[in-house]
Design a protein around this motif. Structure first.
Motif, PDB file in Angstrom:
ATOM      1  N   LEU A   1      -1.542   1.173 -14.722  1.00  0.00           N
ATOM      2  CA  LEU A   1      -2.999   1.056 -14.860  1.00  0.00           C
ATOM      3  C   LEU A   1      -3.302   0.435 -16.211  1.00  0.00           C
ATOM      4  O   LEU A   1      -2.906   0.956 -17.251  1.00  0.00           O
ATOM      5  CB  LEU A   1      -3.655   2.431 -14.745  1.00  0.00           C
ATOM      6  N   ILE A   2      -4.008  -0.689 -16.180  1.00  0.00           N
ATOM      7  CA  ILE A   2      -4.365  -1.411 -17.397  1.00  0.00           C
ATOM      8  C   ILE A   2      -5.865  -1.278 -17.636  1.00  0.00           C
ATOM      9  O   ILE A   2      -6.674  -1.600 -16.757  1.00  0.00           O
ATOM     10  CB  ILE A   2      -4.003  -2.908 -17.303  1.00  0.00           C
ATOM     11  N   ASP A   3      -6.242  -0.821 -18.815  1.00  0.00           N
ATOM     12  CA  ASP A   3      -7.652  -0.781 -19.232  1.00  0.00           C
ATOM     13  C   ASP A   3      -7.952  -2.088 -19.952  1.00  0.00           C
ATOM     14  O   ASP A   3      -7.309  -2.411 -20.954  1.00  0.00           O
ATOM     15  CB  ASP A   3      -7.873   0.412 -20.157  1.00  0.00           C
ATOM     16  N   SER A   4      -8.915  -2.852 -19.441  1.00  0.00           N
ATOM     17  CA  SER A   4      -9.194  -4.177 -20.013  1.00  0.00           C
ATOM     18  C   SER A   4      -9.587  -4.112 -21.485  1.00  0.00           C
ATOM     19  O   SER A   4      -9.453  -5.100 -22.216  1.00  0.00           O
ATOM     20  CB  SER A   4     -10.288  -4.887 -19.211  1.00  0.00           C
ATOM     21  N   ARG A   5     -10.062  -2.957 -21.955  1.00  0.00           N
ATOM     22  CA  ARG A   5     -10.471  -2.852 -23.352  1.00  0.00           C
ATOM     23  C   ARG A   5      -9.308  -3.131 -24.309  1.00  0.00           C
ATOM     24  O   ARG A   5      -9.523  -3.555 -25.440  1.00  0.00           O
ATOM     25  CB  ARG A   5     -11.041  -1.461 -23.632  1.00  0.00           C
ATOM     26  N   THR A   6      -8.081  -2.891 -23.826  1.00  0.00           N
ATOM     27  CA  THR A   6      -6.934  -3.030 -24.724  1.00  0.00           C
ATOM     28  C   THR A   6      -6.656  -4.470 -25.132  1.00  0.00           C
ATOM     29  O   THR A   6      -5.986  -4.698 -26.144  1.00  0.00           O
ATOM     30  CB  THR A   6      -5.660  -2.451 -24.070  1.00  0.00           C
ATOM     31  N   ILE A   7      -7.151  -5.456 -24.378  1.00  0.00           N
ATOM     32  CA  ILE A   7      -6.847  -6.855 -24.739  1.00  0.00           C
ATOM     33  C   ILE A   7      -7.885  -7.450 -25.688  1.00  0.00           C
ATOM     34  O   ILE A   7      -7.715  -8.578 -26.154  1.00  0.00           O
ATOM     35  CB  ILE A   7      -6.704  -7.755 -23.500  1.00  0.00           C
ATOM     36  N   PHE A   8      -8.947  -6.705 -25.979  1.00  0.00           N
ATOM     37  CA  PHE A   8     -10.001  -7.232 -26.847  1.00  0.00           C
ATOM     38  C   PHE A   8      -9.915  -6.605 -28.242  1.00  0.00           C
ATOM     39  O   PHE A   8      -9.372  -5.516 -28.421  1.00  0.00           O
ATOM     40  CB  PHE A   8     -11.379  -6.957 -26.239  1.00  0.00           C
ATOM     41  N   TYR A   9     -10.465  -7.313 -29.199  1.00  0.00           N
ATOM     42  CA  TYR A   9     -10.500  -6.808 -30.566  1.00  0.00           C
ATOM     43  C   TYR A   9     -11.204  -5.457 -30.616  1.00  0.00           C
ATOM     44  O   TYR A   9     -12.142  -5.194 -29.845  1.00  0.00           O
ATOM     45  CB  TYR A   9     -11.230  -7.780 -31.488  1.00  0.00           C
ATOM     46  N   GLY A  10     -10.784  -4.620 -31.553  1.00  0.00           N
ATOM     47  CA  GLY A  10     -11.431  -3.340 -31.768  1.00  0.00           C
ATOM     48  C   GLY A  10     -12.801  -3.504 -32.388  1.00  0.00           C
ATOM     49  O   GLY A  10     -13.218  -4.602 -32.784  1.00  0.00           O
ATOM     50  N   SER A  11     -13.512  -2.401 -32.507  1.00  0.00           N
ATOM     51  CA  SER A  11     -14.919  -2.447 -32.909  1.00  0.00           C
ATOM     52  C   SER A  11     -15.116  -3.008 -34.311  1.00  0.00           C
ATOM     53  O   SER A  11     -16.077  -3.762 -34.553  1.00  0.00           O
ATOM     54  CB  SER A  11     -15.535  -1.049 -32.821  1.00  0.00           C
ATOM     55  N   ASP A  12     -14.234  -2.703 -35.248  1.00  0.00           N
ATOM     56  CA  ASP A  12     -14.425  -3.168 -36.626  1.00  0.00           C
ATOM     57  C   ASP A  12     -14.336  -4.693 -36.714  1.00  0.00           C
ATOM     58  O   ASP A  12     -15.209  -5.346 -37.312  1.00  0.00           O
ATOM     59  CB  ASP A  12     -13.398  -2.531 -37.561  1.00  0.00           C
ATOM     60  N   LYS A  13     -13.280  -5.266 -36.113  1.00  0.00           N
ATOM     61  CA  LYS A  13     -13.139  -6.717 -36.171  1.00  0.00           C
ATOM     62  C   LYS A  13     -14.235  -7.401 -35.375  1.00  0.00           C
ATOM     63  O   LYS A  13     -14.770  -8.434 -35.785  1.00  0.00           O
ATOM     64  CB  LYS A  13     -11.764  -7.145 -35.652  1.00  0.00           C
TER      65      LYS A  13
ATOM     66  N   ASP B   1      -2.097 -11.002 -29.140  1.00  0.00           N
ATOM     67  CA  ASP B   1      -0.911 -10.148 -29.183  1.00  0.00           C
ATOM     68  C   ASP B   1      -1.003  -9.042 -28.139  1.00  0.00           C
ATOM     69  O   ASP B   1      -0.022  -8.744 -27.438  1.00  0.00           O
ATOM     70  CB  ASP B   1      -0.738  -9.540 -30.577  1.00  0.00           C
ATOM     71  N   GLN B   2      -2.177  -8.427 -28.030  1.00  0.00           N
ATOM     72  CA  GLN B   2      -2.360  -7.376 -27.044  1.00  0.00           C
ATOM     73  C   GLN B   2      -2.307  -7.930 -25.618  1.00  0.00           C
ATOM     74  O   GLN B   2      -1.762  -7.288 -24.709  1.00  0.00           O
ATOM     75  CB  GLN B   2      -3.689  -6.656 -27.271  1.00  0.00           C
ATOM     76  N   LEU B   3      -2.857  -9.122 -25.442  1.00  0.00           N
ATOM     77  CA  LEU B   3      -2.808  -9.760 -24.124  1.00  0.00           C
ATOM     78  C   LEU B   3      -1.364 -10.032 -23.712  1.00  0.00           C
ATOM     79  O   LEU B   3      -0.971  -9.805 -22.561  1.00  0.00           O
ATOM     80  CB  LEU B   3      -3.620 -11.047 -24.134  1.00  0.00           C
ATOM     81  N   GLU B   4      -0.575 -10.505 -24.650  1.00  0.00           N
ATOM     82  CA  GLU B   4       0.830 -10.789 -24.352  1.00  0.00           C
ATOM     83  C   GLU B   4       1.582  -9.517 -23.970  1.00  0.00           C
ATOM     84  O   GLU B   4       2.413  -9.522 -23.040  1.00  0.00           O
ATOM     85  CB  GLU B   4       1.486 -11.441 -25.579  1.00  0.00           C
ATOM     86  N   LYS B   5       1.280  -8.415 -24.647  1.00  0.00           N
ATOM     87  CA  LYS B   5       1.917  -7.138 -24.302  1.00  0.00           C
ATOM     88  C   LYS B   5       1.539  -6.714 -22.879  1.00  0.00           C
ATOM     89  O   LYS B   5       2.386  -6.214 -22.119  1.00  0.00           O
ATOM     90  CB  LYS B   5       1.494  -6.054 -25.291  1.00  0.00           C
TER      91      LYS B   5
END
Length: 578
Positions: free
Chosen positions: A66-78, A108-112
């Motif tokens: 199960l992949i949560d799409s939030r993981t491929i995007f920048y975090g809130s600070d950036k 990097d997260q997308l590649e993972k």
């Protein structure tokens, strides 16, 4: 008075529907078993509950990964750093940035994620990708899209249960959260919805207790039907610090609320529509019709001018038993383009639906008022130094039922207490610059934001009492009169792109769409029928004060009294793009 709070659009085409989590998951699983690969994507609009999907649907899909799409995007600070120019430091106003979700992918997260998915697929495992812009994570064998109207998102913000996209800000300042949605994530999500639509297999209405799902092909058929007949949006109502009680009493509705200030009943950008598939009801954002059937809905001329935007807005302002709206001004076209990146401004008009004796509208300046007097007085009032002397500076016009006032951008105005206004305006509805708010706090106990720094640059000082009386007050012009009906042109001002016509009738009247989508409201009379002259759609029933839309594809139609209203003199307002 009867009022339809949940108007439905009956879809003639026989469409298969799947209702409830069990039925939907069985259909998805049956289809997934036929796939060569095994990637299922559930893409959602920001504001749809991921928690509910993860609780009620995802487990039944038997995902190995199960992949949560939030993981491929920048975090809130950036992300905050990257969009600061869009959000600005202002509590209410940002600037349209033209972003796409792909602008914020962490490579990097997308590649993972890609490696994790490909490892799973190589071992014949099932992958489910879930979330906002989930289709950007990895090519999918099946995409299910879940949508939500903007008004529902705003309710979630206000109640403190919902955060903005990629932010942990539930319960934060409501106005700032709506600003982030309006200027940043909603335009981006609308763009993504249109980009992914051709690849979508199924569409889910996630609003109802029992979800409803249809195929994308069936959904497209339904949208074509909607864009070929008159229809009404699902209205929403909201209290406000200045709100009144006319809608509560007239519609016998939400009488326990402190008041009802607004009714938004003609704003596809925020309202929803209800599709009725042989008794199965599906509620979706009304702007879906604008996105996927723009020419049929808007007409070629309006689509060519505005693109996939619905340019006309109807709503009610109720101050009967309430207070004055804030003293305000809308930007000029040049100011809104240069400052906010919007294409056109919020020109508008007030059509007076009801008014108590002595009610008034604030419209323009008194003769002889100078900038060097007005702005310091407003600044002193904003700082709490002294109250603003509205009688000294602002022209006040007494009003009565069925008056009409044009309000082009740059004109100071306010709806006074003890009236009900049908506000007819251009669509960019965030751009109201409050100049003074009568020294009061909002319902949340906070001062309502005043925007003198913007408003002061937009006030047109030539719009004084003499000019207003000549140009903006009751600009009625008879177009045609026959036995049983009268057509009048009633604005808007020549600087505004919306034209309005008022029909007074006791006999059936014939109307033309005039190469533009029409927005109408029955401003007097109990009820009426809207009918096709060629039998192209079923008769459409409207009540007093009901707003409805007639797509340009209809071309011509008639409106006639019902048996119940045949002894009445009915009045109908029609708005279209010139």
């Amino acid at each position: 008075m009867e009022y339809n709070f949940f108007p439905e659009i009956k879809i003639k085409e026989k469409v298969q529907t799947w209702v409830g989590g069990m039925s939907i998951s069985k259909k998805i699983n049956d289809e997934a078993d036929k796939l060569t690969h095994n990637v299922i994507t559930i893409e959602i609009y920001p504001g749809v509950s991921t928690e509910r999907f993860n609780r009620e649907l995802v487990p039944s899909l038997h995902a190995d990964v199960l992949i949560d799409s939030r993981t491929i995007f920048y975090g809130s600070d950036k992300l905050e750093d990257l969009i600061q120019a869009t959000l600005t430091q202002d509590r209410v106003f940002g600037r349209f940035g033209g972003h796409s979700f792909s602008d914020f992918i962490d490579k990097d997260q997308l590649e993972k994620c890609h490696k994790q998915i490909e490892d799973a697929l190589s071992n014949n495992k099932r992958v489910v990708i879930m979330g906002v812009a989930a289709s950007l994570v990895y090519p999918s064998d099946m995409i299910i899209y879940a949508d939500i109207p903007r008004w529902e998102i705003q309710k979630g913000f206000k109640s403190g249960v919902l955060s903005n996209w990629q932010a942990d800000n539930a319960g934060d300042d409501f106005l700032a959260m709506v600003k982030r949605g309006y200027f940043f994530e909603w335009p981006m999500a609308d763009k993504q919805k249109q980009d992914v639509y051709s690849k979508v297999n199924y569409v889910i209405d996630s609003l109802r207790e029992d979800w409803v799902m249809v195929s994308q092909e069936s959904f497209s058929v339904a949208l074509k039907e909607v864009a070929s007949q008159p229809f009404s949006l699902v209205p929403f109502f909201d209290p406000g610090v200045w709100g009144g009680h006319w809608m509560q009493e007239t519609f016998d509705f939400r009488k326990d609320d402190i008041n009802l200030a607004w009714s938004f009943n003609g704003v596809p950008e925020e309202n929803s529509i209800i599709l009725n598939f042989e008794g199965v009801k599906m509620e979706v954002p009304a702007n879906t019709v604008v996105f996927f059937e723009p020419k049929k809905l808007l007409g070629d001329r309006v689509y060519g001018r505005f693109g996939k935007e619905f340019p006309i807005r109807f709503n009610f302002l109720d101050t009967i038993g309430g207070e004055n709206l804030s003293l305000q001004v809308h930007p000029t076209t040049s100011y809104i383009q240069e400052t906010f990146g919007a294409h056109y401004t919020q020109d508008e008009s007030y059509y007076i639906l009801q008014a108590k004796p002595g009610a008034k509208v604030y419209l323009g300046l008194n003769n002889g008022v100078k900038e060097e007097e007005l702005i310091p007085a407003l600044e002193r009032a904003a700082s709490g130094g002294e109250s603003f002397d509205d009688k000294k500076f602002i022209y006040q016009q007494e009003i009565k039922k069925h008056d009409h006032f044009s309000i082009p951008g740059g004109t100071i105005h306010s709806s006074g207490a003890d009236s009900v206004v049908l506000e007819i305006s251009a669509t960019p509805n965030r751009f109201t610059f409050k100049l003074w708010d009568w020294d009061r706090l909002d319902l949340d106990g906070k001062p309502r934001p005043v925007h003198l720094e913007h408003g002061a640059k937009c006030i047109d000082y030539s719009r004084d009492e003499d000019w207003v009386k000549d140009q903006l007050v009751n600009p009625f012009e008879m177009i045609e009169k026959q036995e049983g009906w009268l057509e009048e042109k009633t604005g808007l001002h020549e600087t505004e792109f919306i034209e309005t016509r008022r029909f007074t009738f006791t006999e059936p009247i014939k109307l033309e769409t005039k190469g533009s989508v029409n927005v109408l409201n029955l401003v007097d009379g109990t009820e009426a029928w809207v009918e096709s002259l060629a039998g192209e759609f079923e008769p459409f029933y409207i009540h007093y004060a009901q707003t409805f839309i007639v797509p340009d594809s209809v071309s011509s139609y008639s409106v006639r009294p019902t048996e119940k209203s045949k002894s009445e003199k009915l009045k109908l307002i029609q708005a279209y793009v010139r």
